[in-house]
Motif scaffolding. Sequence first.
Motif, PDB file in Angstrom:
ATOM      1  N   ASN A  17       0.830  -1.208   0.000  1.00 49.41           N
ATOM      2  CA  ASN A  17       0.000   0.000   0.000  1.00 49.41           C
ATOM      3  C   ASN A  17       0.865   1.259   0.000  1.00 49.41           C
ATOM      4  O   ASN A  17       0.573   2.237  -0.701  1.00 49.41           O
ATOM      5  CB  ASN A  17      -0.911   0.013   1.233  1.00 49.41           C
ATOM      6  N   VAL A  18       1.943   1.229   0.783  1.00 46.00           N
ATOM      7  CA  VAL A  18       2.847   2.386   0.855  1.00 46.00           C
ATOM      8  C   VAL A  18       3.531   2.613  -0.482  1.00 46.00           C
ATOM      9  O   VAL A  18       3.583   3.747  -0.993  1.00 46.00           O
ATOM     10  CB  VAL A  18       3.891   2.185   1.969  1.00 46.00           C
ATOM     11  N   VAL A  19       4.060   1.556  -1.078  1.00 49.23           N
ATOM     12  CA  VAL A  19       4.745   1.677  -2.369  1.00 49.23           C
ATOM     13  C   VAL A  19       3.794   2.206  -3.438  1.00 49.23           C
ATOM     14  O   VAL A  19       4.162   3.072  -4.240  1.00 49.23           O
ATOM     15  CB  VAL A  19       5.339   0.320  -2.808  1.00 49.23           C
ATOM     16  N   GLU A  20       2.566   1.721  -3.440  1.00 47.91           N
ATOM     17  CA  GLU A  20       1.591   2.158  -4.447  1.00 47.91           C
ATOM     18  C   GLU A  20       1.244   3.639  -4.300  1.00 47.91           C
ATOM     19  O   GLU A  20       1.238   4.387  -5.282  1.00 47.91           O
ATOM     20  CB  GLU A  20       0.321   1.315  -4.347  1.00 47.91           C
ATOM     21  N   ARG A  21       0.962   4.050  -3.071  1.00 48.93           N
ATOM     22  CA  ARG A  21       0.608   5.463  -2.856  1.00 48.93           C
ATOM     23  C   ARG A  21       1.742   6.399  -3.233  1.00 48.93           C
ATOM     24  O   ARG A  21       1.533   7.427  -3.898  1.00 48.93           O
ATOM     25  CB  ARG A  21       0.223   5.688  -1.393  1.00 48.93           C
ATOM     26  N   GLU A  28       2.368   9.252  -6.615  1.00 49.03           N
ATOM     27  CA  GLU A  28       2.816  10.644  -6.495  1.00 49.03           C
ATOM     28  C   GLU A  28       4.054  10.901  -7.346  1.00 49.03           C
ATOM     29  O   GLU A  28       4.163  11.922  -8.012  1.00 49.03           O
ATOM     30  CB  GLU A  28       3.097  10.992  -5.035  1.00 49.03           C
ATOM     31  N   VAL A  29       4.992   9.952  -7.318  1.00 44.51           N
ATOM     32  CA  VAL A  29       6.209  10.092  -8.120  1.00 44.51           C
ATOM     33  C   VAL A  29       5.853  10.192  -9.603  1.00 44.51           C
ATOM     34  O   VAL A  29       6.418  11.000 -10.347  1.00 44.51           O
ATOM     35  CB  VAL A  29       7.161   8.905  -7.890  1.00 44.51           C
ATOM     36  N   ALA A  30       4.883   9.370 -10.037  1.00 46.65           N
ATOM     37  CA  ALA A  30       4.502   9.311 -11.458  1.00 46.65           C
ATOM     38  C   ALA A  30       3.956  10.628 -11.981  1.00 46.65           C
ATOM     39  O   ALA A  30       4.004  10.892 -13.185  1.00 46.65           O
ATOM     40  CB  ALA A  30       3.484   8.205 -11.669  1.00 46.65           C
ATOM     41  N   SER A  58       8.906   7.896 -15.711  1.00 43.99           N
ATOM     42  CA  SER A  58       9.804   6.749 -15.886  1.00 43.99           C
ATOM     43  C   SER A  58       9.460   5.620 -14.927  1.00 43.99           C
ATOM     44  O   SER A  58       9.758   4.447 -15.195  1.00 43.99           O
ATOM     45  CB  SER A  58      11.266   7.169 -15.689  1.00 43.99           C
ATOM     46  N   ILE A  59       8.805   5.961 -13.821  1.00 38.44           N
ATOM     47  CA  ILE A  59       8.447   4.950 -12.838  1.00 38.44           C
ATOM     48  C   ILE A  59       7.386   4.000 -13.384  1.00 38.44           C
ATOM     49  O   ILE A  59       7.234   2.871 -12.908  1.00 38.44           O
ATOM     50  CB  ILE A  59       7.952   5.610 -11.536  1.00 38.44           C
ATOM     51  N   ILE A  60       6.657   4.440 -14.411  1.00 37.81           N
ATOM     52  CA  ILE A  60       5.636   3.582 -15.029  1.00 37.81           C
ATOM     53  C   ILE A  60       6.305   2.432 -15.775  1.00 37.81           C
ATOM     54  O   ILE A  60       5.835   1.289 -15.742  1.00 37.81           O
ATOM     55  CB  ILE A  60       4.748   4.409 -15.980  1.00 37.81           C
ATOM     56  N   ASP A  61       7.405   2.724 -16.460  1.00 36.21           N
ATOM     57  CA  ASP A  61       8.141   1.685 -17.193  1.00 36.21           C
ATOM     58  C   ASP A  61       8.996   0.826 -16.273  1.00 36.21           C
ATOM     59  O   ASP A  61       9.263  -0.337 -16.578  1.00 36.21           O
ATOM     60  CB  ASP A  61       9.041   2.327 -18.262  1.00 36.21           C
ATOM     61  N   ARG A  62       9.424   1.425 -15.158  1.00 40.84           N
ATOM     62  CA  ARG A  62      10.235   0.665 -14.190  1.00 40.84           C
ATOM     63  C   ARG A  62       9.624   0.778 -12.798  1.00 40.84           C
ATOM     64  O   ARG A  62      10.168   1.426 -11.908  1.00 40.84           O
ATOM     65  CB  ARG A  62      11.683   1.188 -14.170  1.00 40.84           C
ATOM     66  N   PRO A  63       8.478   0.142 -12.603  1.00 47.12           N
ATOM     67  CA  PRO A  63       7.876   0.187 -11.262  1.00 47.12           C
ATOM     68  C   PRO A  63       8.779  -0.538 -10.268  1.00 47.12           C
ATOM     69  O   PRO A  63       9.598  -1.381 -10.653  1.00 47.12           O
ATOM     70  CB  PRO A  63       6.551  -0.551 -11.453  1.00 47.12           C
ATOM     71  N   TYR A  64       8.622  -0.224  -9.009  1.00 44.89           N
ATOM     72  CA  TYR A  64       9.511  -0.792  -7.997  1.00 44.89           C
ATOM     73  C   TYR A  64       9.172  -2.251  -7.702  1.00 44.89           C
ATOM     74  O   TYR A  64       8.022  -2.600  -7.466  1.00 44.89           O
ATOM     75  CB  TYR A  64       9.470   0.039  -6.708  1.00 44.89           C
ATOM     76  N   ASN A  65      10.196  -3.086  -7.760  1.00 44.37           N
ATOM     77  CA  ASN A  65      10.112  -4.454  -7.265  1.00 44.37           C
ATOM     78  C   ASN A  65      10.557  -4.404  -5.808  1.00 44.37           C
ATOM     79  O   ASN A  65      11.610  -3.852  -5.505  1.00 44.37           O
ATOM     80  CB  ASN A  65      11.039  -5.382  -8.052  1.00 44.37           C
ATOM     81  N   TYR A  66       9.773  -4.962  -4.928  1.00 50.20           N
ATOM     82  CA  TYR A  66      10.095  -4.837  -3.506  1.00 50.20           C
ATOM     83  C   TYR A  66       9.782  -6.132  -2.766  1.00 50.20           C
ATOM     84  O   TYR A  66       8.973  -6.948  -3.207  1.00 50.20           O
ATOM     85  CB  TYR A  66       9.304  -3.682  -2.884  1.00 50.20           C
ATOM     86  N   PHE A  67      10.450  -6.309  -1.654  1.00 47.24           N
ATOM     87  CA  PHE A  67      10.178  -7.454  -0.797  1.00 47.24           C
ATOM     88  C   PHE A  67      10.640  -7.143   0.615  1.00 47.24           C
ATOM     89  O   PHE A  67      11.386  -6.191   0.855  1.00 47.24           O
ATOM     90  CB  PHE A  67      10.869  -8.717  -1.320  1.00 47.24           C
ATOM     91  N   ILE A  75       6.934  14.362  -1.606  1.00 50.44           N
ATOM     92  CA  ILE A  75       6.229  13.175  -2.100  1.00 50.44           C
ATOM     93  C   ILE A  75       5.426  12.544  -0.971  1.00 50.44           C
ATOM     94  O   ILE A  75       4.262  12.162  -1.142  1.00 50.44           O
ATOM     95  CB  ILE A  75       7.236  12.165  -2.679  1.00 50.44           C
ATOM     96  N   LEU A  76       6.057  12.450   0.180  1.00 51.66           N
ATOM     97  CA  LEU A  76       5.415  11.862   1.355  1.00 51.66           C
ATOM     98  C   LEU A  76       4.152  12.635   1.744  1.00 51.66           C
ATOM     99  O   LEU A  76       3.092  12.050   1.966  1.00 51.66           O
ATOM    100  CB  LEU A  76       6.408  11.863   2.521  1.00 51.66           C
TER     101      LEU A  76
END
Length: 369
Positions: free
Chosen positions: A89-93, A97-99, A104-113, A220-221
């Motif tokens: 949820n945090v990464v998506e929100r 905002e970044v987008a 560029s974040i649309i083409d390289r969305p964050y992979n996270y774990f 952004i936050l």
Amino acid sequence: MKMRSCFAKVSLRLILSFSLLFNFLAPGKALAFDVGGLIGAVISSAAQQASIIKWIHYYDTDGREELFEAYKDSFAARHDPKLNILLGNVVERLSNEVAKKDISIIDRPYNYFIALDKRFNAACGLGHTMFVNEGVFTFINNNEDQLAAVVAHEMIHGQNDHNLKGIKKQLSTIFLRNVIGSQIGNYGGQVLLNIATINVINTGITKPNEWEADNLSYPILTAAGYNPGAPAALWHRISESAEMKTKSNFLAKVLSPSTHPGSKERRDNFSQKLTEHSKNNVTVDATTGEIKIKGQTFMTPADIEKVASGKERAYMIAGNLASLYATGEELGEAKAHGNSVMIGEKTIVQATANDTSAQELASILNSIK
């Protein structure tokens, strides 16, 4: 946040595995400085360096899914539904905002774990690969606003390619180390070798990178709707942590002032941003935890044992106020609902038994605002 030394080493180790050039063994002694040999070493090493750079860019773009899987294997991902939903949820929100300013974040969305590690650590590496240690969630008691402060910081590292630039810088250091080290022997060569490898051992993220990530993550936050006081509260929590007082503690090492801004410096920087966000209406005294509104005392929050200090609470409470003042509109009437002080639907503070009562706090707030 850059508590990332182990992460940087893993990514670098993965990339550098393609060449025998990059080893950390001292070269054998040379009888004399060989100019012809040096030229040959430069040509050979430069070719290998170019090859490695190609691989770095591959894993930063087309090969980033492969890198993501490799990181998860190396760091042992934790599959906890509750924590993964919270992080997702945090990464998506924040990504939304970044987008708005960087597509560029649309083409390289964050992979996270979430890494199965009890230490407080988070990092963003090549290919927008991000991990947050399980220990982060424990340290902040699963507070979503403070988690967002951690993630937003790492996203700025990713958006500004801090890790990519750092690896390239390290690569250049290794390149020079191998060329010079192969040509200079005896004790002089060993001394040069030791100096040249210092930057290889350290991470590629610099103190200016850290300040940039702090400063650019804040808007952004707040735009994503998170508490404007959360970053200051987080860094105050870190600064007062008993673990930070031991030299052997992981936090003390990764937040070393020699390579990172000090925790109190970062707290005070974010506290100033909180005040500015409130249109200069709200301040927090770092020494006492006193919250002032328009120069008048509102409250000094009490400690909540094993949960949060009064000073940490002060930044979160001040953040709630700042988010309302940031709109530029007049604040509505403050009312007490049980132990909560609210303005409209916004909870400003949940008073504890050791705080001033909610009813009195509401009265004070109405007399000031």
